[in-house]
Design a protein around this motif. Sequence first.
Motif, PDB file in Angstrom:
ATOM      1  N   CYS A 161      30.976  12.430  -3.452  1.00 31.99           N
ATOM      2  CA  CYS A 161      31.965  13.272  -2.870  1.00 31.99           C
ATOM      3  C   CYS A 161      31.380  13.068  -1.657  1.00 31.99           C
ATOM      4  N   ILE A 162      30.238  12.577  -0.877  1.00 31.24           N
ATOM      5  CA  ILE A 162      30.223  12.157   0.053  1.00 31.24           C
ATOM      6  C   ILE A 162      31.630  10.873   0.720  1.00 31.24           C
ATOM      7  N   PRO A 163      31.419   9.848   0.079  1.00 27.94           N
ATOM      8  CA  PRO A 163      32.486   9.380   1.160  1.00 27.94           C
ATOM      9  C   PRO A 163      34.096   9.606   1.472  1.00 27.94           C
ATOM     10  N   ALA A 164      33.862  10.446   0.368  1.00 32.19           N
ATOM     11  CA  ALA A 164      35.016  11.653   0.425  1.00 32.19           C
ATOM     12  C   ALA A 164      35.715  11.915   1.484  1.00 32.19           C
ATOM     13  N   LEU A 165      34.367  13.002   1.277  1.00 29.95           N
ATOM     14  CA  LEU A 165      33.958  13.745   2.909  1.00 29.95           C
ATOM     15  C   LEU A 165      34.121  13.195   4.179  1.00 29.95           C
ATOM     16  N   MET A 166      33.314  11.720   4.100  1.00 28.80           N
ATOM     17  CA  MET A 166      33.184  11.190   5.375  1.00 28.80           C
ATOM     18  C   MET A 166      34.842  11.306   5.711  1.00 28.80           C
ATOM     19  N   GLN A 167      35.625  10.656   5.411  1.00 29.81           N
ATOM     20  CA  GLN A 167      37.574  10.791   5.523  1.00 29.81           C
ATOM     21  C   GLN A 167      37.887  11.898   5.795  1.00 29.81           C
ATOM     22  N   ILE A 168      37.788  12.841   5.448  1.00 23.75           N
ATOM     23  CA  ILE A 168      37.857  14.371   6.276  1.00 23.75           C
ATOM     24  C   ILE A 168      38.414  13.909   7.672  1.00 23.75           C
ATOM     25  N   PRO A 169      37.268  13.844   8.757  1.00 27.33           N
ATOM     26  CA  PRO A 169      37.645  13.689  10.090  1.00 27.33           C
ATOM     27  C   PRO A 169      38.656  13.495  10.299  1.00 27.33           C
ATOM     28  N   VAL A 170      38.699  11.678   9.646  1.00 25.87           N
ATOM     29  CA  VAL A 170      40.023  11.323   9.943  1.00 25.87           C
ATOM     30  C   VAL A 170      41.037  11.543   9.878  1.00 25.87           C
ATOM     31  N   PHE A 171      41.316  12.173   8.918  1.00 27.54           N
ATOM     32  CA  PHE A 171      42.471  12.510   8.159  1.00 27.54           C
ATOM     33  C   PHE A 171      42.912  13.564   8.924  1.00 27.54           C
ATOM     34  N   TYR A 172      41.555  14.638   9.431  1.00 34.47           N
ATOM     35  CA  TYR A 172      42.617  15.628  10.486  1.00 34.47           C
ATOM     36  C   TYR A 172      42.716  15.187  12.051  1.00 34.47           C
ATOM     37  N   ALA A 173      41.802  14.667  12.139  1.00 35.87           N
ATOM     38  CA  ALA A 173      42.740  14.077  13.293  1.00 35.87           C
ATOM     39  C   ALA A 173      43.926  13.624  13.130  1.00 35.87           C
ATOM     40  N   LEU A 174      44.364  12.419  12.502  1.00 36.69           N
ATOM     41  CA  LEU A 174      45.616  12.089  12.349  1.00 36.69           C
ATOM     42  C   LEU A 174      46.676  13.256  12.005  1.00 36.69           C
ATOM     43  N   PHE A 175      46.164  14.662  11.628  1.00 38.69           N
ATOM     44  CA  PHE A 175      46.808  15.773  11.133  1.00 38.69           C
ATOM     45  C   PHE A 175      47.643  15.938  12.678  1.00 38.69           C
ATOM     46  N   MET A 176      45.978  16.077  13.751  1.00 39.30           N
ATOM     47  CA  MET A 176      46.315  16.692  15.061  1.00 39.30           C
ATOM     48  C   MET A 176      46.945  15.845  16.236  1.00 39.30           C
ATOM     49  N   PHE A 177      47.101  14.145  15.374  1.00 38.76           N
ATOM     50  CA  PHE A 177      47.069  13.865  16.920  1.00 38.76           C
ATOM     51  C   PHE A 177      48.958  13.240  16.729  1.00 38.76           C
ATOM     52  N   PHE A 178      49.409  13.380  15.396  1.00 38.17           N
ATOM     53  CA  PHE A 178      51.137  12.970  15.723  1.00 38.17           C
ATOM     54  C   PHE A 178      52.119  14.609  15.453  1.00 38.17           C
ATOM     55  N   PRO A 179      51.642  15.485  15.821  1.00 40.18           N
ATOM     56  CA  PRO A 179      52.430  16.842  16.424  1.00 40.18           C
ATOM     57  C   PRO A 179      52.099  17.054  17.722  1.00 40.18           C
ATOM     58  N   SER A 180      51.430  15.984  18.189  1.00 39.26           N
ATOM     59  CA  SER A 180      50.855  15.712  20.046  1.00 39.26           C
ATOM     60  C   SER A 180      51.493  14.910  20.377  1.00 39.26           C
ATOM     61  N   ALA A 181      51.707  13.686  19.740  1.00 37.60           N
ATOM     62  CA  ALA A 181      52.256  11.751  20.140  1.00 37.60           C
ATOM     63  C   ALA A 181      53.003  12.674  21.090  1.00 37.60           C
ATOM     64  N   PHE A 182      53.516  12.258  22.199  1.00 36.73           N
ATOM     65  CA  PHE A 182      54.581  12.399  23.244  1.00 36.73           C
ATOM     66  C   PHE A 182      54.937  11.111  23.117  1.00 36.73           C
ATOM     67  N   GLU A 183      54.964   9.737  22.350  1.00 39.38           N
ATOM     68  CA  GLU A 183      55.202   8.460  22.659  1.00 39.38           C
ATOM     69  C   GLU A 183      56.552   8.860  21.160  1.00 39.38           C
ATOM     70  N   LEU A 184      56.095   9.589  20.099  1.00 33.83           N
ATOM     71  CA  LEU A 184      56.888   9.555  19.306  1.00 33.83           C
ATOM     72  C   LEU A 184      58.147   9.984  19.716  1.00 33.83           C
ATOM     73  N   ARG A 185      58.486  10.976  20.511  1.00 31.67           N
ATOM     74  CA  ARG A 185      59.788  12.097  21.087  1.00 31.67           C
ATOM     75  C   ARG A 185      61.110  10.700  21.630  1.00 31.67           C
ATOM     76  N   GLN A 186      62.106  10.489  20.612  1.00 31.27           N
ATOM     77  CA  GLN A 186      63.392  10.407  20.376  1.00 31.27           C
ATOM     78  C   GLN A 186      63.212   8.629  19.373  1.00 31.27           C
ATOM     79  N   LYS A 187      62.226   8.193  19.056  1.00 31.82           N
ATOM     80  CA  LYS A 187      61.396   7.435  18.549  1.00 31.82           C
ATOM     81  C   LYS A 187      62.159   7.409  16.947  1.00 31.82           C
ATOM     82  N   SER A 188      63.084   7.387  17.105  1.00 30.50           N
ATOM     83  CA  SER A 188      63.956   6.154  15.591  1.00 30.50           C
ATOM     84  C   SER A 188      63.359   5.540  14.766  1.00 30.50           C
ATOM     85  N   PHE A 189      63.231   5.754  13.614  1.00 28.69           N
ATOM     86  CA  PHE A 189      62.479   4.852  12.445  1.00 28.69           C
ATOM     87  C   PHE A 189      63.482   4.859  10.847  1.00 28.69           C
TER      88      PHE A 189
END
Length: 639
Positions: free
Chosen positions: A456-484
């Motif tokens: 359980c402990i290793p899984a809990l250690m990953q939660i901060p990274v996953f949540y940080a990524l969840f906050m990063f992508f909606p706020s990343a201005f660099e992604l605006r108007q960028k296609s893929f």
Amino acid sequence: MEENKFDYKQFIGFGLLALIGVFWINSMQPTEEEVAAQEEAEKAKTEQVTTETANPKADAIQETTVDLTDSIQAAKYKSNVGAFSYNVGKVSLDDVTTIENQVLSLKISNKGGQIVEAHIKGQIVKGEFEELKTYDSLPVYLVKDGNASFGINLTTADNRLLSTKDLPFEPTYTENGDSKVLSMKLKVAADKYLEYRYEMKDDYMVDFTVRSQGLNGVVNVSQPVNMEWKLKSFRHAKSVTYENRYTDLHYEYDDGKDSYLGQAEDEEKVNDVTWLGYKQHFFSSILLTDTAFKTATLSTNNIVDSEMAEKDVKFLKEFGATIPLELKGGELNYNMDIYNGPTDYDTLTAYDRNLDEIVPLGWGIFGWINRFFLIPLFGLLSAFLPAGIAIVVMTILVRLLLSPVTYKSYLSQAKMKVIRPEITEINEKYKDDAMKKQQETMKLYGKAGVSPMAGCIPALMQIPVFYALFMFFPSAFELRQKSFLWAEDLSSYDTIYQFPEGWSIPLYGDHISLFPILASIAIFFYMRMTTGQQMMSQQPTQEGMPDMSKMMKYMMYFSPLMMLFFFNNYASGLSLYYFVSNLITIGIMLVIKNYIIDEEKIHAKIEENKKKPKKQNRFQKKMQEMMEQAEAQKKANKK
């Protein structure tokens, strides 16, 4: 036939009408003030009084003609503004002055001396200009068509209540190298005025000064002087719901603290405000001050109706601020700044005014991970890679960095799987004695060197990274108007099918996005692998306890379904990350299972550990003593 007789009531009625007519004719005659104003207006019209209006694009002077030529109208206007009538008849309320640089264009109106148009033209990326557009390829405006107002409400010495947003300001435009300066003066006399001074250089921040000269005695200092700033935020993104979620009011107060007003209608009074910002997801209008505002009443109102069709939405929220200003010696003097530009972390950080707090990166450790790891990493990768490829590479690096944690978790599950038969045997042997069963199970864990919490402990250690990524992508201005691939904009949802007009699935939307589907499929197979492993490593279900295996099976189907619905309207960059992340995790787990972990060797190691004397730490000894005491107490109670 009835004879007509004199009716005195009719005579009185006609008499009253006659009196009213006489009074009306006399009231329409201009007063002496109005006659003087008419003569002045006619003279101004004849001489074609002009004022210089700057046009930086053409570097030319435009003529500003008088618009208050009607005598009665001019006289009434002068009468209403009282002491501030100096500019009346000299300044056209309809004229605007444009100041601009490569990235920003502002239009300031003579009426109120305020910004009536703020156009964010673009940004400088890798040394080159990049034009910015809305989701429907229109220019990005933060202020336009009367969606904003700025002014100072004051009381004159003769107790007139005035708002400067309606009064005529006289413009004076100058240039000094790269600096463009526009002075807007509301005059009482040639040497008595209220001035707004705008100074633009080469970025999104404009120096803004509010000061007065000679108004002591003109303004009633015993009455409050309030500055009001209102703005209705424009829609810029494809998804109204998504953009509105990240549109809010932020402010800094009390020497460096920051906060914001939530999504619902709200009003709050705060003290010692040093800046306040109206954030419209990827764009913001921010007012900063060198002298902290002692108090400010801030408000936000949600304009968007949840049932409103997205195509009909023009505005998202209405922001407002009422700020009392202090008069010193009867005069105003505030050095401020106005920012109209992208809500971009790097751009805002460069001003060193704590403006990066307006970017929602998460609190505590989540914000640290974004600031010191994810943002620099993505910035480095996107400097030489397209945005979509940068996301894939960043995902690979993050998963490789977390692979030791994944290995520890999988190893713990493998150990639990190996000793599962012995746990089953203990449960059968002591099925009627829960305390003894727990004691023997803990002994087995100790001898085998296995911890049920190790997975359980290793899984809990990953939660901060996953949540940080969840906050990063909606706020990343660099992604605006960028296609893929098929995604036109990584900061918005991708669409492979648009439902017919009027069609929409509740909680899902009016379109189908492909990246969330791919991410959901990857999550399903990942959870199928991990759930199977966890079920093999779980202790047998005890009587009276919930069946964990059934709960895991439910989660295996529920989690991908939730992902499918929840992320259909989210940034496609986030769905791309989860898709690639789960594919990589599945690959890492297959490698660990087939090439790294050998269950026979694990079993042999556990058997070897059982033979070794196991030294308990103080906590384990205490737990053992407590369990033995509880068992002894239980036996004593039975006697």
